[in-house]
Design an enzyme around this catalytic site. Sequence first.
Site, PDB file in Angstrom:
ATOM      1  N   ASP A  57       0.816  -1.222   0.000  1.00 11.26           N
ATOM      2  CA  ASP A  57       0.000   0.000   0.000  1.00 11.26           C
ATOM      3  C   ASP A  57       0.847   1.269   0.000  1.00 11.26           C
ATOM      4  O   ASP A  57       0.674   2.149   0.854  1.00 11.26           O
ATOM      5  CB  ASP A  57      -0.917   0.010   1.230  1.00 11.26           C
ATOM      6  CG  ASP A  57      -1.763  -1.242   1.357  1.00 11.26           C
ATOM      7  OD1 ASP A  57      -2.095  -1.827   0.317  1.00 11.26           O
ATOM      8  OD2 ASP A  57      -2.076  -1.645   2.486  1.00 11.26           O
ATOM      9  N   GLU A 230     -11.353   1.168  -3.849  1.00 11.44           N
ATOM     10  CA  GLU A 230     -10.709   1.568  -2.595  1.00 11.44           C
ATOM     11  C   GLU A 230      -9.384   2.265  -2.897  1.00 11.44           C
ATOM     12  O   GLU A 230      -9.030   2.497  -4.051  1.00 11.44           O
ATOM     13  CB  GLU A 230     -10.473   0.335  -1.713  1.00 11.44           C
ATOM     14  CG  GLU A 230      -9.633  -0.733  -2.367  1.00 11.44           C
ATOM     15  CD  GLU A 230      -9.601  -2.033  -1.584  1.00 11.44           C
ATOM     16  OE1 GLU A 230     -10.095  -2.062  -0.444  1.00 11.44           O
ATOM     17  OE2 GLU A 230      -9.092  -3.027  -2.129  1.00 11.44           O
TER      18      GLU A 230
END
Length: 558
Positions: A57, A230
Amino acid sequence: MKPILSLLVMASLSVSSFAQDAVFQNFKYTGNESRFAKNIDTSKEYYNPVLAGFYPDPSLCRKGDTYYLVNSSFSFYPGVPLSTSKDLIHWKPAGYVLNRESQLPLTRQNISGGIFAPAISYNEKNKTFYMITTNVGAGNFFVKSKDPEKGWSDPIYLPKVNGIDPSFFFDKDGKGYIVHNGPVTGKQEYEGQRAIRLFEFDVKGDSIKGDFTEIVRGGTHVQKNPIWIEGPHLFRVGKYYYLMCAEGGTCDWHSEVIFRAKSPKGPWEECPDNPILTQRTGLDPNRPDIVTSAGHADIVQSKEGDWWAVFLGCRPYQDDFYNTGRDTYLLPVTWKNGWPIIQPKNTAIPAVSKMTKWQEKLSAGLKNQGEFSGNFSYEDKFDGESLNQRWMFLRNPSAFWKTSSEGLVISPKHAKINEKESPSVIFTRQQHTNFTAETTVRFAPTSEKTQAGLVLMQKEDHNFVFVKTLRAGKPVLVLERAERGNAVIASTELTGVHAAGNEPLRLKVVGNGRYYDFYYAEGDADYQLLAKGVDAVNLSTHQSGGFIGAVIGLYAVK
Protein backbone atom coordinates in the site's frame (compact mmCIF):
# COMPACT_ATOMS: atom_id res chain seq x y z
CA MET A 1 17.81 10.71 11.47
CA LYS A 2 19.50 7.35 11.93
CA PRO A 3 17.51 4.29 10.79
CA ILE A 4 16.87 3.00 14.32
CA LEU A 5 13.85 2.35 16.49
CA SER A 6 13.29 5.26 18.82
CA LEU A 7 10.73 3.35 20.89
CA LEU A 8 13.24 2.30 23.54
CA VAL A 9 16.90 3.21 23.85
CA MET A 10 18.86 0.75 25.93
CA ALA A 11 22.37 1.23 27.22
CA SER A 12 24.94 -1.49 26.68
CA LEU A 13 25.14 -3.84 29.68
CA SER A 14 26.53 -7.15 30.83
CA VAL A 15 24.24 -10.16 30.53
CA SER A 16 25.62 -11.94 33.60
CA SER A 17 22.60 -10.95 35.72
CA PHE A 18 20.10 -12.30 33.20
CA ALA A 19 20.58 -16.05 33.60
CA GLN A 20 16.91 -16.82 32.81
CA ASP A 21 16.92 -14.67 29.69
CA ALA A 22 17.68 -15.52 26.08
CA VAL A 23 20.73 -13.84 24.56
CA PHE A 24 20.84 -13.61 20.76
CA GLN A 25 24.45 -12.95 19.82
CA ASN A 26 23.63 -12.06 16.22
CA PHE A 27 21.24 -12.34 13.32
CA LYS A 28 22.36 -12.86 9.73
CA TYR A 29 20.19 -12.57 6.63
CA THR A 30 21.12 -13.25 2.99
CA GLY A 31 18.85 -12.94 -0.04
CA ASN A 32 19.61 -14.92 -3.17
CA GLU A 33 16.81 -14.50 -5.70
CA SER A 34 17.27 -14.97 -9.44
CA ARG A 35 15.26 -11.85 -10.38
CA PHE A 36 17.87 -9.78 -8.51
CA ALA A 37 20.88 -11.61 -9.97
CA LYS A 38 20.83 -10.13 -13.46
CA ASN A 39 23.75 -8.36 -15.06
CA ILE A 40 22.35 -4.83 -15.11
CA ASP A 41 23.91 -1.40 -15.53
CA THR A 42 23.15 0.14 -12.14
CA SER A 43 23.93 3.61 -13.47
CA LYS A 44 21.07 3.36 -15.98
CA GLU A 45 18.77 0.57 -14.74
CA TYR A 46 17.02 -0.43 -11.52
CA TYR A 47 15.34 -3.50 -10.11
CA ASN A 48 11.66 -3.81 -9.41
CA PRO A 49 10.43 -4.02 -6.71
CA VAL A 50 12.20 -0.99 -5.26
CA LEU A 51 11.10 -2.03 -1.75
CA ALA A 52 11.01 -5.81 -1.52
CA GLY A 53 9.05 -7.87 0.97
CA PHE A 54 6.07 -6.68 3.02
CA TYR A 55 6.03 -3.05 1.94
CA PRO A 56 2.37 -2.86 0.84
CA ASP A 57 0.00 0.00 0.00
CA PRO A 58 2.65 2.58 -0.91
CA SER A 59 1.87 6.30 -0.84
CA LEU A 60 4.28 9.11 -1.61
CA CYS A 61 4.66 12.86 -1.92
CA ARG A 62 7.42 15.34 -2.75
CA LYS A 63 8.79 18.45 -1.08
CA GLY A 64 11.47 20.14 -3.18
CA ASP A 65 13.86 17.43 -4.35
CA THR A 66 12.99 14.90 -1.65
CA TYR A 67 10.37 12.15 -1.92
CA TYR A 68 8.64 10.69 1.12
CA LEU A 69 7.13 7.19 1.05
CA VAL A 70 4.96 5.34 3.58
CA ASN A 71 3.62 1.78 3.74
CA SER A 72 1.02 -0.15 5.72
CA SER A 73 2.23 -1.75 8.96
CA PHE A 74 -0.95 -3.47 10.25
CA SER A 75 -0.43 -4.59 13.89
CA PHE A 76 3.34 -4.11 13.96
CA TYR A 77 4.91 -1.42 16.11
CA PRO A 78 6.19 1.22 15.54
CA GLY A 79 3.77 1.90 12.71
CA VAL A 80 3.95 3.29 9.18
CA PRO A 81 7.60 3.02 8.08
CA LEU A 82 8.85 6.20 6.43
CA SER A 83 11.45 6.16 3.64
CA THR A 84 13.03 9.03 1.72
CA SER A 85 14.69 9.31 -1.68
CA LYS A 86 16.14 11.84 -4.10
CA ASP A 87 15.48 9.79 -7.24
CA LEU A 88 12.53 7.50 -6.36
CA ILE A 89 14.79 4.46 -6.82
CA HIS A 90 17.35 4.55 -4.02
CA TRP A 91 15.61 4.75 -0.65
CA LYS A 92 16.74 5.14 2.92
CA PRO A 93 14.81 4.46 6.14
CA ALA A 94 13.73 7.62 7.94
CA GLY A 95 12.01 6.33 11.06
CA TYR A 96 8.34 5.68 11.67
CA VAL A 97 5.39 8.03 11.53
CA LEU A 98 3.67 6.36 14.51
CA ASN A 99 6.22 5.64 17.23
CA ARG A 100 4.23 6.38 20.39
CA GLU A 101 1.46 4.27 21.91
CA SER A 102 -0.75 7.36 22.03
CA GLN A 103 -0.57 7.41 18.22
CA LEU A 104 -0.94 3.67 17.72
CA PRO A 105 -3.13 1.65 20.13
CA LEU A 106 -3.00 -1.97 18.96
CA THR A 107 -4.23 -3.94 21.99
CA ARG A 108 -5.58 -7.38 21.02
CA GLN A 109 -5.88 -6.58 17.33
CA ASN A 110 -5.38 -9.32 14.75
CA ILE A 111 -1.98 -9.32 13.09
CA SER A 112 -3.71 -8.13 9.89
CA GLY A 113 -5.62 -5.45 11.78
CA GLY A 114 -4.04 -2.20 12.88
CA ILE A 115 -2.92 0.27 10.22
CA PHE A 116 -4.42 0.06 6.73
CA ALA A 117 -3.22 2.06 3.70
CA PRO A 118 -1.53 5.19 5.09
CA ALA A 119 -1.50 8.16 2.68
CA ILE A 120 1.09 10.93 2.91
CA SER A 121 0.57 14.43 1.47
CA TYR A 122 2.38 17.75 1.53
CA ASN A 123 0.41 20.99 1.68
CA GLU A 124 2.39 23.74 -0.02
CA LYS A 125 0.18 26.47 1.47
CA ASN A 126 1.03 25.82 5.11
CA LYS A 127 4.28 23.87 4.57
CA THR A 128 2.90 20.87 6.47
CA PHE A 129 2.98 17.12 5.89
CA TYR A 130 -0.12 15.05 6.62
CA MET A 131 -0.40 11.29 7.05
CA ILE A 132 -3.93 9.94 7.18
CA THR A 133 -4.90 6.31 7.71
CA THR A 134 -7.23 3.75 9.25
CA ASN A 135 -6.51 2.01 12.55
CA VAL A 136 -8.94 -0.90 12.37
CA GLY A 137 -9.32 -1.00 16.16
CA ALA A 138 -9.55 2.75 16.74
CA GLY A 139 -10.88 4.54 13.66
CA ASN A 140 -9.71 6.91 10.94
CA PHE A 141 -7.29 9.67 11.89
CA PHE A 142 -4.46 11.86 10.70
CA VAL A 143 -1.20 13.21 12.09
CA LYS A 144 0.85 16.13 10.80
CA SER A 145 4.44 17.36 10.86
CA LYS A 146 6.63 20.18 9.65
CA ASP A 147 9.59 17.77 9.44
CA PRO A 148 8.63 14.10 8.96
CA GLU A 149 11.97 12.78 10.19
CA LYS A 150 11.70 14.64 13.50
CA GLY A 151 8.30 13.45 14.61
CA TRP A 152 4.55 13.72 14.12
CA SER A 153 1.62 15.03 16.14
CA ASP A 154 -0.79 13.00 18.21
CA PRO A 155 -3.69 11.62 16.17
CA ILE A 156 -6.70 13.71 15.23
CA TYR A 157 -9.60 11.29 14.79
CA LEU A 158 -12.25 11.66 12.11
CA PRO A 159 -15.42 9.90 13.29
CA LYS A 160 -17.35 11.04 10.20
CA VAL A 161 -15.12 8.92 7.97
CA ASN A 162 -16.98 5.59 7.90
CA GLY A 163 -14.81 3.14 5.98
CA ILE A 164 -11.14 2.76 5.13
CA ASP A 165 -8.30 4.19 3.03
CA PRO A 166 -8.69 7.96 3.54
CA SER A 167 -6.41 10.28 1.56
CA PHE A 168 -5.87 14.06 1.57
CA PHE A 169 -5.80 16.43 -1.39
CA PHE A 170 -4.83 20.09 -1.05
CA ASP A 171 -5.81 22.26 -4.00
CA LYS A 172 -3.94 25.27 -5.38
CA ASP A 173 -6.35 27.64 -3.65
CA GLY A 174 -5.59 26.10 -0.26
CA LYS A 175 -8.81 24.11 0.04
CA GLY A 176 -8.53 20.64 1.51
CA TYR A 177 -10.40 17.45 0.70
CA ILE A 178 -10.52 13.88 1.99
CA VAL A 179 -11.51 10.94 -0.22
CA HIS A 180 -12.06 7.46 1.18
CA ASN A 181 -13.70 4.08 0.65
CA GLY A 182 -17.10 3.73 2.30
CA PRO A 183 -20.39 1.87 2.04
CA VAL A 184 -22.69 2.88 -0.79
CA THR A 185 -25.52 5.25 0.03
CA GLY A 186 -28.74 3.30 0.37
CA LYS A 187 -29.05 -0.38 -0.45
CA GLN A 188 -26.05 -2.36 -1.69
CA GLU A 189 -26.88 -3.88 -5.10
CA TYR A 190 -24.30 -6.69 -4.91
CA GLU A 191 -21.63 -8.08 -2.61
CA GLY A 192 -18.39 -6.12 -2.76
CA GLN A 193 -20.04 -2.94 -4.03
CA ARG A 194 -18.41 0.07 -2.35
CA ALA A 195 -18.26 3.80 -2.95
CA ILE A 196 -15.73 6.60 -2.91
CA ARG A 197 -16.79 9.48 -0.70
CA LEU A 198 -15.50 13.05 -0.61
CA PHE A 199 -15.40 15.41 2.38
CA GLU A 200 -14.30 19.03 2.42
CA PHE A 201 -11.59 19.63 5.02
CA ASP A 202 -11.06 22.75 7.12
CA VAL A 203 -7.27 23.12 7.00
CA LYS A 204 -7.09 25.77 9.72
CA GLY A 205 -9.45 23.91 12.03
CA ASP A 206 -8.06 20.41 11.32
CA SER A 207 -11.63 19.19 10.92
CA ILE A 208 -14.18 17.96 8.40
CA LYS A 209 -16.72 20.41 6.99
CA GLY A 210 -20.28 19.19 6.54
CA ASP A 211 -21.32 15.80 5.22
CA PHE A 212 -19.84 13.60 2.51
CA THR A 213 -20.59 13.49 -1.19
CA GLU A 214 -20.68 10.07 -2.86
CA ILE A 215 -18.58 10.71 -5.97
CA VAL A 216 -18.14 7.16 -7.33
CA ARG A 217 -20.53 4.28 -6.72
CA GLY A 218 -19.36 0.75 -7.45
CA GLY A 219 -16.40 1.59 -9.67
CA THR A 220 -15.71 1.37 -13.39
CA HIS A 221 -17.97 -0.44 -15.87
CA VAL A 222 -20.69 -0.55 -13.24
CA GLN A 223 -22.82 -2.85 -15.37
CA LYS A 224 -20.25 -5.58 -14.63
CA ASN A 225 -20.59 -5.16 -10.84
CA PRO A 226 -17.01 -4.16 -10.03
CA ILE A 227 -15.90 -4.90 -6.46
CA TRP A 228 -13.87 -3.14 -3.81
CA ILE A 229 -13.17 0.27 -5.21
CA GLU A 230 -10.71 1.57 -2.60
CA GLY A 231 -7.34 3.23 -2.00
CA PRO A 232 -8.43 6.53 -3.62
CA HIS A 233 -6.04 9.40 -4.38
CA LEU A 234 -7.17 12.77 -5.70
CA PHE A 235 -4.82 15.06 -7.63
CA ARG A 236 -4.98 17.87 -10.16
CA VAL A 237 -3.32 18.42 -13.53
CA GLY A 238 -4.30 21.55 -15.45
CA LYS A 239 -8.05 21.96 -15.63
CA TYR A 240 -8.82 18.40 -14.55
CA TYR A 241 -9.06 16.69 -11.19
CA TYR A 242 -8.13 13.01 -11.29
CA LEU A 243 -9.40 10.30 -8.96
CA MET A 244 -7.22 7.18 -9.01
CA CYS A 245 -8.42 4.06 -7.17
CA ALA A 246 -7.67 0.40 -6.69
CA GLU A 247 -10.37 -2.01 -7.84
CA GLY A 248 -11.02 -5.73 -7.91
CA GLY A 249 -9.70 -6.76 -4.50
CA THR A 250 -6.08 -7.19 -3.43
CA CYS A 251 -5.49 -10.65 -4.94
CA ASP A 252 -4.80 -11.63 -8.55
CA TRP A 253 -7.75 -9.57 -9.91
CA HIS A 254 -6.28 -6.38 -8.47
CA SER A 255 -6.07 -3.29 -10.71
CA GLU A 256 -5.80 0.48 -10.78
CA VAL A 257 -8.43 2.66 -12.43
CA ILE A 258 -8.86 6.40 -12.94
CA PHE A 259 -11.56 9.04 -13.44
CA ARG A 260 -11.43 12.77 -14.16
CA ALA A 261 -13.68 15.78 -13.61
CA LYS A 262 -13.58 19.56 -13.62
CA SER A 263 -14.61 19.72 -9.96
CA PRO A 264 -13.66 17.52 -6.98
CA LYS A 265 -17.35 16.72 -6.61
CA GLY A 266 -17.71 15.56 -10.23
CA PRO A 267 -19.40 14.54 -12.40
CA TRP A 268 -16.67 11.96 -13.04
CA GLU A 269 -15.68 10.55 -16.41
CA GLU A 270 -14.05 7.11 -16.69
CA CYS A 271 -10.78 6.63 -18.52
CA PRO A 272 -11.53 4.71 -21.75
CA ASP A 273 -8.34 2.65 -21.18
CA ASN A 274 -9.18 1.49 -17.64
CA PRO A 275 -7.60 -0.29 -15.93
CA ILE A 276 -4.41 1.76 -16.23
CA LEU A 277 -2.49 -0.93 -14.33
CA THR A 278 -3.15 -4.64 -13.84
CA GLN A 279 -1.56 -8.05 -14.36
CA ARG A 280 -4.76 -10.07 -14.28
CA THR A 281 -5.29 -10.99 -17.97
CA GLY A 282 -3.53 -11.29 -21.32
CA LEU A 283 -0.20 -12.55 -19.93
CA ASP A 284 1.72 -15.83 -20.08
CA PRO A 285 1.23 -17.48 -16.67
CA ASN A 286 4.69 -19.04 -17.04
CA ARG A 287 6.49 -15.79 -17.80
CA PRO A 288 9.81 -15.23 -16.00
CA ASP A 289 10.03 -12.94 -12.96
CA ILE A 290 6.27 -12.99 -12.62
CA VAL A 291 4.47 -10.20 -10.76
CA THR A 292 0.80 -10.51 -9.83
CA SER A 293 -1.84 -8.53 -7.94
CA ALA A 294 -0.59 -5.13 -9.16
CA GLY A 295 -2.60 -2.15 -7.98
CA HIS A 296 -3.14 0.24 -5.05
CA ALA A 297 -1.05 2.94 -6.72
CA ASP A 298 -0.08 6.49 -5.88
CA ILE A 299 1.31 9.08 -8.27
CA VAL A 300 3.77 11.97 -8.04
CA GLN A 301 5.25 14.56 -10.37
CA SER A 302 9.02 14.85 -10.14
CA LYS A 303 10.87 18.14 -9.74
CA GLU A 304 11.87 17.70 -13.41
CA GLY A 305 8.22 17.50 -14.50
CA ASP A 306 7.74 13.82 -15.39
CA TRP A 307 5.31 11.56 -13.55
CA TRP A 308 5.89 8.35 -11.59
CA ALA A 309 3.71 5.76 -9.88
CA VAL A 310 4.38 3.50 -6.95
CA PHE A 311 2.12 0.49 -6.45
CA LEU A 312 1.98 -2.89 -4.79
CA GLY A 313 2.62 -6.22 -6.47
CA CYS A 314 3.54 -9.79 -5.50
CA ARG A 315 6.22 -12.32 -6.53
CA PRO A 316 4.66 -15.80 -6.50
CA TYR A 317 6.90 -18.85 -6.55
CA GLN A 318 4.03 -21.12 -7.61
CA ASP A 319 0.43 -20.46 -8.63
CA ASP A 320 -0.58 -17.49 -6.45
CA PHE A 321 1.61 -18.46 -3.50
CA TYR A 322 4.11 -15.92 -2.21
CA ASN A 323 5.64 -15.69 1.28
CA THR A 324 7.23 -12.28 0.75
CA GLY A 325 3.92 -10.42 0.90
CA ARG A 326 3.20 -7.33 -1.18
CA ASP A 327 6.14 -5.25 -2.41
CA THR A 328 6.46 -1.64 -3.60
CA TYR A 329 7.12 -1.18 -7.35
CA LEU A 330 8.01 1.95 -9.33
CA LEU A 331 7.19 2.73 -12.97
CA PRO A 332 7.10 5.89 -15.08
CA VAL A 333 3.70 7.26 -16.05
CA THR A 334 2.89 8.11 -19.64
CA TRP A 335 0.06 10.43 -20.68
CA LYS A 336 -2.29 9.75 -23.59
CA ASN A 337 -5.18 12.04 -24.54
CA GLY A 338 -5.13 13.61 -21.10
CA TRP A 339 -5.07 10.29 -19.23
CA PRO A 340 -2.19 8.68 -17.30
CA ILE A 341 -1.16 5.09 -18.02
CA ILE A 342 1.09 3.20 -15.60
CA GLN A 343 1.47 -0.05 -17.55
CA PRO A 344 0.09 -0.79 -21.04
CA LYS A 345 -2.49 -3.55 -21.22
CA ASN A 346 -1.32 -7.15 -21.63
CA THR A 347 2.31 -6.29 -20.84
CA ALA A 348 4.24 -7.77 -17.94
CA ILE A 349 5.74 -5.61 -15.23
CA PRO A 350 9.50 -5.76 -15.87
CA ALA A 351 12.02 -6.99 -13.31
CA VAL A 352 14.46 -4.36 -14.61
CA SER A 353 13.46 -0.83 -15.64
CA LYS A 354 15.36 2.06 -17.19
CA MET A 355 16.16 5.31 -15.43
CA THR A 356 15.46 8.69 -16.93
CA LYS A 357 18.31 11.12 -17.59
CA TRP A 358 17.80 13.05 -14.35
CA GLN A 359 17.86 9.80 -12.36
CA GLU A 360 21.04 8.71 -14.15
CA LYS A 361 22.73 11.95 -13.10
CA LEU A 362 21.81 11.32 -9.47
CA SER A 363 22.44 7.56 -9.38
CA ALA A 364 26.23 7.84 -9.28
CA GLY A 365 26.06 9.40 -5.83
CA LEU A 366 23.15 7.39 -4.47
CA LYS A 367 22.56 3.91 -3.15
CA ASN A 368 19.96 2.25 -0.98
CA GLN A 369 20.84 3.18 2.58
CA GLY A 370 18.82 0.30 3.94
CA GLU A 371 18.02 -3.22 2.79
CA PHE A 372 15.30 -2.56 0.24
CA SER A 373 15.97 -4.07 -3.20
CA GLY A 374 18.26 -6.50 -4.99
CA ASN A 375 20.16 -9.36 -3.39
CA PHE A 376 21.79 -8.24 -0.16
CA SER A 377 23.12 -9.52 3.14
CA TYR A 378 23.30 -8.00 6.57
CA GLU A 379 24.27 -8.98 10.09
CA ASP A 380 23.09 -7.44 13.35
CA LYS A 381 25.14 -7.99 16.52
CA PHE A 382 22.84 -5.85 18.69
CA ASP A 383 25.75 -4.07 20.36
CA GLY A 384 24.52 -0.52 19.69
CA GLU A 385 22.22 1.62 21.79
CA SER A 386 19.07 0.66 19.91
CA LEU A 387 17.68 -1.49 17.11
CA ASN A 388 17.96 -0.92 13.39
CA GLN A 389 14.71 0.25 11.79
CA ARG A 390 14.29 -3.13 10.11
CA TRP A 391 13.15 -4.62 13.45
CA MET A 392 9.50 -4.51 14.51
CA PHE A 393 7.36 -5.57 17.46
CA LEU A 394 3.90 -7.14 17.41
CA ARG A 395 1.28 -4.87 18.98
CA ASN A 396 2.28 -2.46 21.77
CA PRO A 397 5.40 -3.91 23.42
CA SER A 398 6.72 -3.67 26.95
CA ALA A 399 10.42 -3.25 27.71
CA PHE A 400 11.33 -6.92 27.35
CA TRP A 401 14.59 -6.44 25.45
CA LYS A 402 17.99 -4.84 25.93
CA THR A 403 21.02 -4.43 23.73
CA SER A 404 24.37 -5.39 25.20
CA SER A 405 28.01 -6.05 24.36
CA GLU A 406 27.06 -9.73 24.11
CA GLY A 407 23.99 -9.34 21.93
CA LEU A 408 20.24 -8.90 22.23
CA VAL A 409 18.87 -9.85 25.66
CA ILE A 410 15.21 -10.92 25.68
CA SER A 411 13.46 -11.39 29.02
CA PRO A 412 10.75 -13.93 28.17
CA LYS A 413 7.08 -13.08 28.62
CA HIS A 414 4.20 -15.53 28.93
CA ALA A 415 2.53 -14.47 25.67
CA LYS A 416 2.98 -16.83 22.72
CA ILE A 417 2.95 -15.74 19.10
CA ASN A 418 -0.45 -17.36 18.48
CA GLU A 419 -2.12 -15.16 21.09
CA LYS A 420 -3.51 -11.66 20.60
CA GLU A 421 -0.99 -10.21 23.01
CA SER A 422 2.43 -8.62 22.57
CA PRO A 423 4.95 -11.48 22.76
CA SER A 424 8.65 -11.15 23.58
CA VAL A 425 9.88 -11.27 20.00
CA ILE A 426 11.41 -8.86 17.50
CA PHE A 427 10.63 -9.32 13.80
CA THR A 428 12.24 -8.51 10.48
CA ARG A 429 10.91 -9.15 6.97
CA GLN A 430 11.51 -12.13 4.71
CA GLN A 431 12.37 -10.13 1.60
CA HIS A 432 13.46 -12.83 -0.86
CA THR A 433 11.89 -15.99 -2.21
CA ASN A 434 15.28 -17.69 -1.67
CA PHE A 435 17.01 -16.65 1.53
CA THR A 436 19.09 -17.75 4.53
CA ALA A 437 18.45 -16.59 8.10
CA GLU A 438 20.76 -17.49 10.99
CA THR A 439 21.11 -16.68 14.66
CA THR A 440 23.21 -17.77 17.64
CA VAL A 441 21.26 -17.99 20.88
CA ARG A 442 22.28 -18.70 24.46
CA PHE A 443 19.42 -19.96 26.61
CA ALA A 444 18.97 -22.37 29.52
CA PRO A 445 15.32 -23.55 29.55
CA THR A 446 13.87 -24.28 32.98
CA SER A 447 10.66 -26.08 31.94
CA GLU A 448 8.80 -27.32 28.89
CA LYS A 449 7.05 -23.95 28.70
CA THR A 450 10.27 -21.97 28.35
CA GLN A 451 11.50 -21.66 24.76
CA ALA A 452 13.87 -19.52 22.74
CA GLY A 453 14.93 -19.46 19.10
CA LEU A 454 13.59 -18.49 15.70
CA VAL A 455 10.01 -18.06 14.53
CA LEU A 456 8.68 -17.54 11.02
CA MET A 457 5.23 -16.00 10.99
CA GLN A 458 2.49 -15.09 8.54
CA LYS A 459 -0.47 -15.14 10.90
CA GLU A 460 -1.27 -16.12 14.48
CA ASP A 461 -2.18 -19.64 13.36
CA HIS A 462 0.22 -19.87 10.37
CA ASN A 463 3.83 -20.03 11.52
CA PHE A 464 6.93 -22.03 12.38
CA VAL A 465 8.52 -22.21 15.84
CA PHE A 466 12.16 -23.41 15.86
CA VAL A 467 13.26 -23.36 19.50
CA LYS A 468 15.33 -24.82 22.30
CA THR A 469 13.24 -26.11 25.22
CA LEU A 470 12.95 -29.06 27.63
CA ARG A 471 11.22 -32.39 27.09
CA ALA A 472 11.18 -34.93 29.96
CA GLY A 473 13.76 -32.80 31.68
CA LYS A 474 16.22 -32.94 28.76
CA PRO A 475 17.24 -30.07 26.48
CA VAL A 476 15.83 -30.49 22.97
CA LEU A 477 15.46 -28.58 19.75
CA VAL A 478 11.90 -28.60 18.38
CA LEU A 479 10.51 -27.52 15.00
CA GLU A 480 6.76 -26.98 15.01
CA ARG A 481 4.58 -26.00 12.04
CA ALA A 482 1.18 -24.30 12.38
CA GLU A 483 -1.52 -24.15 9.71
CA ARG A 484 -4.76 -23.76 11.68
CA GLY A 485 -3.38 -26.53 13.86
CA ASN A 486 0.05 -27.33 15.25
CA ALA A 487 2.28 -30.26 14.27
CA VAL A 488 5.80 -31.13 15.42
CA ILE A 489 7.82 -31.57 12.22
CA ALA A 490 11.09 -32.63 13.84
CA SER A 491 12.93 -32.61 17.14
CA THR A 492 16.28 -33.74 18.48
CA GLU A 493 17.91 -34.01 21.87
CA LEU A 494 20.80 -31.62 22.37
CA THR A 495 23.69 -33.75 23.57
CA GLY A 496 26.61 -31.34 23.82
CA VAL A 497 28.58 -31.16 27.06
CA HIS A 498 26.84 -27.92 28.03
CA ALA A 499 23.53 -28.51 26.24
CA ALA A 500 21.45 -27.86 29.36
CA GLY A 501 23.17 -24.54 29.98
CA ASN A 502 23.35 -21.35 28.01
CA GLU A 503 26.18 -22.30 25.69
CA PRO A 504 25.75 -21.06 22.09
CA LEU A 505 23.25 -22.83 19.85
CA ARG A 506 23.25 -21.86 16.17
CA LEU A 507 20.04 -22.03 14.17
CA LYS A 508 19.66 -21.63 10.42
CA VAL A 509 16.74 -21.56 8.00
CA VAL A 510 17.27 -21.83 4.24
CA GLY A 511 14.23 -20.92 2.15
CA ASN A 512 13.84 -22.05 -1.46
CA GLY A 513 10.47 -20.87 -2.68
CA ARG A 514 7.84 -23.07 -1.11
CA TYR A 515 10.23 -25.37 0.78
CA TYR A 516 12.49 -24.56 3.72
CA ASP A 517 15.39 -26.44 5.29
CA PHE A 518 16.20 -26.19 9.01
CA TYR A 519 19.69 -26.65 10.49
CA TYR A 520 21.33 -26.43 13.91
CA ALA A 521 24.79 -26.57 15.46
CA GLU A 522 25.92 -26.79 19.08
CA GLY A 523 28.84 -24.55 19.96
CA ASP A 524 31.44 -24.46 17.19
CA ALA A 525 30.35 -27.75 15.58
CA ASP A 526 29.28 -27.97 11.95
CA TYR A 527 25.66 -27.46 11.04
CA GLN A 528 23.45 -30.57 11.09
CA LEU A 529 20.22 -30.93 9.13
CA LEU A 530 17.11 -31.19 11.30
CA ALA A 531 14.43 -31.10 8.58
CA LYS A 532 14.67 -30.76 4.80
CA GLY A 533 12.09 -29.62 2.26
CA VAL A 534 9.47 -28.60 4.82
CA ASP A 535 6.39 -27.19 3.11
CA ALA A 536 6.23 -23.47 3.97
CA VAL A 537 3.13 -22.67 1.94
CA ASN A 538 1.50 -21.91 5.30
CA LEU A 539 3.57 -18.71 5.26
CA SER A 540 1.98 -17.55 2.01
CA THR A 541 -0.63 -14.81 2.04
CA HIS A 542 -2.89 -16.81 -0.28
CA GLN A 543 -2.92 -19.83 2.03
CA SER A 544 -3.27 -18.00 5.34
CA GLY A 545 -5.43 -15.04 4.42
CA GLY A 546 -4.62 -11.64 5.83
CA PHE A 547 -2.42 -8.90 4.47
CA ILE A 548 1.13 -9.13 5.78
CA GLY A 549 4.24 -10.80 4.39
CA ALA A 550 6.20 -13.45 6.25
CA VAL A 551 8.39 -12.15 9.06
CA ILE A 552 11.33 -13.77 10.86
CA GLY A 553 11.56 -13.36 14.61
CA LEU A 554 13.95 -13.78 17.53
CA TYR A 555 11.66 -15.22 20.17
CA ALA A 556 11.56 -16.26 23.80
CA VAL A 557 8.62 -17.33 25.99
CA LYS A 558 8.19 -18.62 29.52
